[in-house]
Each structure stands twice: as C-alpha cells, then as structure tokens.
Design a protein around this motif. Structure first.
Motif, PDB file in Angstrom:
ATOM      1  N   ALA A  99      -5.743  16.663 -11.116  1.00  0.00           N
ATOM      2  CA  ALA A  99      -5.755  15.769 -10.728  1.00  0.00           C
ATOM      3  C   ALA A  99      -6.517  14.698  -9.151  1.00  0.00           C
ATOM      4  N   GLY A 100      -7.093  15.975  -8.926  1.00  0.00           N
ATOM      5  CA  GLY A 100      -7.590  15.581  -7.606  1.00  0.00           C
ATOM      6  C   GLY A 100      -6.900  16.050  -5.983  1.00  0.00           C
ATOM      7  N   ILE A 101      -5.844  16.386  -6.277  1.00  0.00           N
ATOM      8  CA  ILE A 101      -5.131  15.874  -5.362  1.00  0.00           C
ATOM      9  C   ILE A 101      -5.150  17.072  -4.376  1.00  0.00           C
ATOM     10  N   GLN A 102      -5.153  16.282  -2.827  1.00  0.00           N
ATOM     11  CA  GLN A 102      -5.067  17.641  -1.759  1.00  0.00           C
ATOM     12  C   GLN A 102      -3.487  18.398  -1.352  1.00  0.00           C
ATOM     13  N   GLY A 122       1.820  17.263   3.636  1.00  0.00           N
ATOM     14  CA  GLY A 122       1.287  16.492   5.491  1.00  0.00           C
ATOM     15  C   GLY A 122       1.536  18.084   6.302  1.00  0.00           C
ATOM     16  N   LEU A 123       0.698  19.687   5.537  1.00  0.00           N
ATOM     17  CA  LEU A 123       0.277  20.424   6.291  1.00  0.00           C
ATOM     18  C   LEU A 123      -1.166  20.591   7.219  1.00  0.00           C
ATOM     19  N   HIS A 124      -0.468  20.592   8.165  1.00  0.00           N
ATOM     20  CA  HIS A 124      -1.652  20.489   9.200  1.00  0.00           C
ATOM     21  C   HIS A 124      -1.113  20.932  10.040  1.00  0.00           C
ATOM     22  N   TRP A 125      -2.111  22.297   9.987  1.00  0.00           N
ATOM     23  CA  TRP A 125      -1.974  23.473  10.770  1.00  0.00           C
ATOM     24  C   TRP A 125      -2.178  23.649  12.781  1.00  0.00           C
ATOM     25  N   LYS A 126      -2.595  22.219  12.865  1.00  0.00           N
ATOM     26  CA  LYS A 126      -2.481  21.855  14.077  1.00  0.00           C
ATOM     27  C   LYS A 126      -1.865  22.027  14.977  1.00  0.00           C
ATOM     28  N   LYS A 127      -0.365  21.305  14.222  1.00  0.00           N
ATOM     29  CA  LYS A 127       0.399  20.911  14.791  1.00  0.00           C
ATOM     30  C   LYS A 127       1.751  21.194  14.009  1.00  0.00           C
ATOM     31  N   LEU A 168       6.962  23.292  14.332  1.00  0.00           N
ATOM     32  CA  LEU A 168       8.555  24.532  13.599  1.00  0.00           C
ATOM     33  C   LEU A 168       9.246  24.482  15.212  1.00  0.00           C
ATOM     34  N   GLY A 169       8.567  24.151  15.827  1.00  0.00           N
ATOM     35  CA  GLY A 169      10.160  23.589  16.797  1.00  0.00           C
ATOM     36  C   GLY A 169      11.125  22.580  16.984  1.00  0.00           C
ATOM     37  N   LEU A 170      10.176  22.129  16.081  1.00  0.00           N
ATOM     38  CA  LEU A 170      11.056  21.011  15.347  1.00  0.00           C
ATOM     39  C   LEU A 170      11.797  21.839  14.337  1.00  0.00           C
ATOM     40  N   SER A 171      11.648  21.782  13.845  1.00  0.00           N
ATOM     41  CA  SER A 171      12.363  22.768  12.617  1.00  0.00           C
ATOM     42  C   SER A 171      13.803  23.390  13.004  1.00  0.00           C
ATOM     43  N   SER A 183       6.660  15.955   7.322  1.00  0.00           N
ATOM     44  CA  SER A 183       5.808  16.888   7.244  1.00  0.00           C
ATOM     45  C   SER A 183       5.988  18.375   5.907  1.00  0.00           C
ATOM     46  N   LEU A 184       6.159  18.600   4.601  1.00  0.00           N
ATOM     47  CA  LEU A 184       7.034  19.676   4.240  1.00  0.00           C
ATOM     48  C   LEU A 184       7.015  20.817   4.942  1.00  0.00           C
TER      49      LEU A 184
END
Length: 291
Positions: A126-129, A135-140, A145-148, A268-269
């Motif tokens: 389907a061309g879905i990223q 919301g998996l932005h690794w720079k964040k 993880l701290g919020l988790s 973010s998941l």
C-alpha cells in the motif's frame, strides 16, 4: 492463544497474615514503585494544569493514522482467520491440550511473528511507511523512553487501587483467584535456555505484537469510527476480554486505557510498547522474586 499479560498477583491480598520473606521483599519493591508512581502522578497533574491537553486535537491526530477501511478489513479478517487456523493446528498437534512453554513458543512462531510480517507486507504493497504511521522517530527515542518510564510509574497507583477493589468484588461474588497460564509457565522449573526465550517473548515480542495490533492499527480505526473515548473503551474491552482470564479483565482494561492515552498524547507507538515491556518485565521480576 495470545500471550496474556502477567499480573503481579498470587492471590487475594487479604488472605495473607504472614508473608514469606520472598513475598515480603516483592511487596516492598512494589510498594516503592507505587510511592514513586504517586509522585509521578502529582508531577503530571501539575504539568497538565499549566499546559492543558486538547483532546479534540489528539482525537484528530489519532484518526488521521487509521488505515484505509479496505486495508484494515483485510488485515483484521486475515488475523481472525489465521488465529482460528493456528488454534486448530495447536489442538491437532497437542490433542491433550497441555499448556507449557511449548504453547508460548508455538503461538509466537506461528501467530505473532507471521501477523507482524503480514502487516509489513500490507504496508509495503500500500506504500505506507510504518515508521511514520507509528511515530517511530529514533532521534526522539531517548526522550520517549523517559516518558514511558514516567507514564508507567504514574499508571501503577491507579492500576493497583482499582485492581484491589476488583478482587474484593470478585471475592464477594464467589470467584476464586487463579493465575494466568502464562504466569504459571514462567514460574515453573525449566532449562535456562527455555526460560530466557520465554522472558524474551514476554518482555519484547508480546508488547511489540499487541501494541502494534491494538494501539497501532485498531485504536485509530476505532477512534475514527466511534470517537476518542468510545474508541479507547472499545479497544480496551477487546484487549481485556481476549485474554480469557476474569481476574485480570479490569487490570488489563485499565492498562489498555493507559497505553492508549500514552499513544494519543505522544503520537509514538514506542511509548506504549515500552510501557508494556516495563510492565511485563517488572512483573516477571516480581514472580521470580516470589519464587
């Protein structure tokens, strides 16, 4: 044959007058987490008083992540069909119905991993990223993880309080407590290689699978169809009910609500996955500590 969440319970708390040292140590550790969680709750309340959360915006953001209706129908229809097929296959291979480490490994290899692979294939066609959708932005990642950790600790006091009331209610209605199958499996003697694999499944594979399916895919669809709170309630009812363990229904329902709110708030998941992994990991540690 989903991997059930593991709850830190060994029986109704009012039945114990003298606890073994191991259970006392586990209780003190959990009490420490509760105290830290109360402090986290106070901090979050003060933060949200200063910076109120706009629920309509969160609902719109979640709804925008919903898969196209046809794609969602294909995915969930295939998952249900595949679940029934794997369940039949398990009964065929293990006709005695015995539950053990092989059950957890079987469902992981023949259900969890194939379903995640199917979702990846559907996204590709389907061309879905998936990284953008979830919301998996690794720079964040460090901040998320701290919020988790903060959200996990903040969830514990409410979870403990309402779970205790729920146990009392079930006891009044004559429902005796019994542990989930997966908790019994983890506490049973087994070679260290098997135990390590089971812990990996409980702490890594199960949180990833369940959060991708329930928060990543199902929640946005439900929010788009039913609205923010009804969507969260419906997903949480399904999440709690599909474990087929009455003593855990309300705790799992509450956990699902908290995971859903964390996902809506952060978009973010990675946050609900990490909260879920923390919950399972700490519970496994408590089970081991209690022997």
């Amino acid at each position: 044959m989903f991997l059930a969440e593991i709850l830190p319970q060994t029986g109704p708390f009012w039945e114990y007058s003298k606890l073994p040292p191991e259970m006392a140590a586990a209780g003190l550790f959990f009490l420490l987490l509760i105290c830290i969680g109360i402090a986290a709750d106070v901090g979050l309340v003060l933060h949200w008083i200063r910076r109120p959360v706009r629920l309509p915006e969160l609902a719109d953001q979640l709804a925008s992540r919903a898969l196209p209706p046809q794609l969602a129908l294909i995915f969930f229809g295939t998952v249900i069909g595949f679940y029934l097929l794997v369940s039949w296959l398990y009964i065929f291979i293990f006709p005695d119905g015995e539950i053990g480490p092989h059950t957890v490994i079987f469902q992981t290899l023949l259900f969890h991993l194939p379903v995640l692979s199917l979702l990846g294939l559907l996204f590709h066609r389907a061309g879905i990223q998936g990284r953008e959708l979830f919301g998996l932005h690794w720079k964040k990642a460090p901040a998320l993880l701290g919020l988790s950790v903060i959200f996990y600790l903040a969830a514990l006091p409410l979870l403990w309080f309402y779970s205790a009331l729920y146990q009392i209610m079930l006891h009044q209605f004559g429902c005796d407590f019994y542990m989930q199958d997966v908790a019994q499996i983890l506490m049973a003697p087994a070679p260290w290689t098997v135990r390590t694999l089971l812990f990996f499944i409980a702490i890594i594979v199960a949180p990833v699978f369940e959060e991708v399916v329930f928060r990543g895919v199902l929640l946005p669809v439900m929010v788009r169809r039913a609205g923010f709170w009804p969507g969260i309630m419906l997903v949480s009812i399904i999440f709690g009910g599909m474990h087929l363990h009455l003593p855990s229904f309300l705790p799992l329902f509450l956990l699902s609500v908290m995971f859903s709110l964390a996902y809506a708030r952060t978009q973010s998941l990675l946050v609900p996955i990490s909260m879920h992994a923390l919950f399972n990991g700490v519970t496994v540690a408590l089970l081991l500590l209690m022997g």
